[in-house]
Design an enzyme around this catalytic site. Sequence first.
Site, PDB file in Angstrom:
ATOM      1  N   ARG A  40       0.815  -1.211   0.000  1.00 29.38           N
ATOM      2  CA  ARG A  40       0.000   0.000   0.000  1.00 29.38           C
ATOM      3  C   ARG A  40       0.855   1.270   0.000  1.00 29.38           C
ATOM      4  O   ARG A  40       0.422   2.309  -0.503  1.00 29.38           O
ATOM      5  CB  ARG A  40      -0.939  -0.001   1.219  1.00 29.38           C
ATOM      6  CG  ARG A  40      -2.168  -0.867   0.993  1.00 29.38           C
ATOM      7  CD  ARG A  40      -3.077  -0.853   2.196  1.00 29.38           C
ATOM      8  NE  ARG A  40      -4.408  -1.337   1.850  1.00 29.38           N
ATOM      9  CZ  ARG A  40      -5.396  -1.457   2.734  1.00 29.38           C
ATOM     10  NH1 ARG A  40      -5.209  -1.135   4.009  1.00 29.38           N
ATOM     11  NH2 ARG A  40      -6.586  -1.888   2.347  1.00 29.38           N
ATOM     12  N   LYS A 206     -18.009 -15.756   3.437  1.00 28.17           N
ATOM     13  CA  LYS A 206     -19.444 -15.547   3.601  1.00 28.17           C
ATOM     14  C   LYS A 206     -20.186 -15.160   2.334  1.00 28.17           C
ATOM     15  O   LYS A 206     -19.762 -14.256   1.618  1.00 28.17           O
ATOM     16  CB  LYS A 206     -19.673 -14.443   4.635  1.00 28.17           C
ATOM     17  CG  LYS A 206     -19.278 -14.850   6.030  1.00 28.17           C
ATOM     18  CD  LYS A 206     -19.598 -13.713   6.966  1.00 28.17           C
ATOM     19  CE  LYS A 206     -19.222 -14.050   8.389  1.00 28.17           C
ATOM     20  NZ  LYS A 206     -19.263 -12.831   9.212  1.00 28.17           N
ATOM     21  N   GLY A 398     -12.484  -4.165   1.710  1.00 28.96           N
ATOM     22  CA  GLY A 398     -13.887  -3.745   1.813  1.00 28.96           C
ATOM     23  C   GLY A 398     -14.260  -2.728   0.742  1.00 28.96           C
ATOM     24  O   GLY A 398     -15.345  -2.783   0.162  1.00 28.96           O
TER      25      GLY A 398
END
Length: 418
Positions: A40, A206, A398
């Site tokens: 990053r 999930k 996310g």
Amino acid sequence: MAKLTVNELDVAGKRVFVRVDYNVPMEERDGKMVINDSTRIKETLPTLRLLISRGAKIILAAHLGRPKGKREPSMSLQPVATLLAEMLGRPVAFVDDCIGPKVAAAVAALRPGDLLLLENVRYYNEEEANDPAFAEKLAAAADVYVNDAFGSAHRAHASTEGAARAIARRGGPCAAGLLMDRELQYLGKELENPARPFVVILGGAKVSDKIKVIDRLLEKADTLLIGGAMSYTFQLALGQKVGKSLSEPDKKDMALAALAKAKTRGIQFLLPADNILATPVPTGKLNKKGKPVIEFQNVRLQPAGDIPDSQEGLDIDPATSKRYGEIIAQARTILWNGPMGMFEDKRFAAGTLAVAQAVAAATANHAAKSIIGGGDSVKALNQAGLGDKVTFMSTGGGASLEFLEGRVLPGVAALTDK
Ligand code: 3PG
Ligand code: MG
């Protein structure tokens, strides 16, 4: 709406507030915090070099971890300043606050081309609350706002949103950095009209995390390949037993709706044929995060069908890897998000590794465009040494998911329209 980019700015002699995502994985070694993965940081260098060459006075702001308004020393950005200085080959000043007189003094001392990194903005609760007064204080030292923190752009926080609005109110320009611009291009524009076949590979724990992404991609992709723990929720929805595998019984309807949509639209939607199973055995110990440590014993391949009550599925099987690999080999556009199994454990890494190799090979052989949606899939590719063999790897976890869902990211929305 296209956003102003840092390329189009006149920044000579101006104070430029640059929000970066330096939320990098760290580890304590001999009492010192050490950075484990500097991707990053590296990915912001093009923006920083551009600003340096144009004579900007650069004020870098970032968060690290979730200190929840406390000065948590292990979450200081000081080690990042040291590493960034090494990577750039020039000094990076550091100030142990992100607002107030110390910051004002440090900014006043900047000459064109100088860099200053502020301390973790999350040492203040006002950051996550997007407190307007705090946002004004952050913005006080700057004339121009640049956001290169794609990984944090899904957060409407003071440094990602409020500070941009504050600078815009004064008539200052708010631009996307080069990294931000690339992320928006690859995860956005490139997938609008993809070369076909467009193959999407989705994994991870999930279904609930990915259901909106699945729904949206079912309108664009030709094939969806499913792996990871989320495939067990699909198996459950199809009436199969999944034993102790991670699954979300309350999301069976979502899974069925996705399958039905795929059928109606004539999209190939593949689930793993067989599984790699093991018997989870609690050890009674807790890990560093306080979670119970489970040992996996009796690893074996399970032919298609019900998973026994005592067993847990942890990876896709070799036949599924092969089938997925053949489909990936035909693709012209590939989007991959989420591992195929619990790849952190070598015994359950084969499926994820096979997908990583297939994606890299398709990119090389047929010039397929391969886009990796951040988080664990990036980790897996890097672990396999294939990080530079794909077209684009997102720095967002996310954020990349929310963007792929088609949501407007607050950090992007706050930037100046072109
Ligand atoms: C991330 O790593 O997900 C981003 O830096 C955002 O951090 P957060 O999830 O703690 O908001
Ligand atoms: Mg996150």
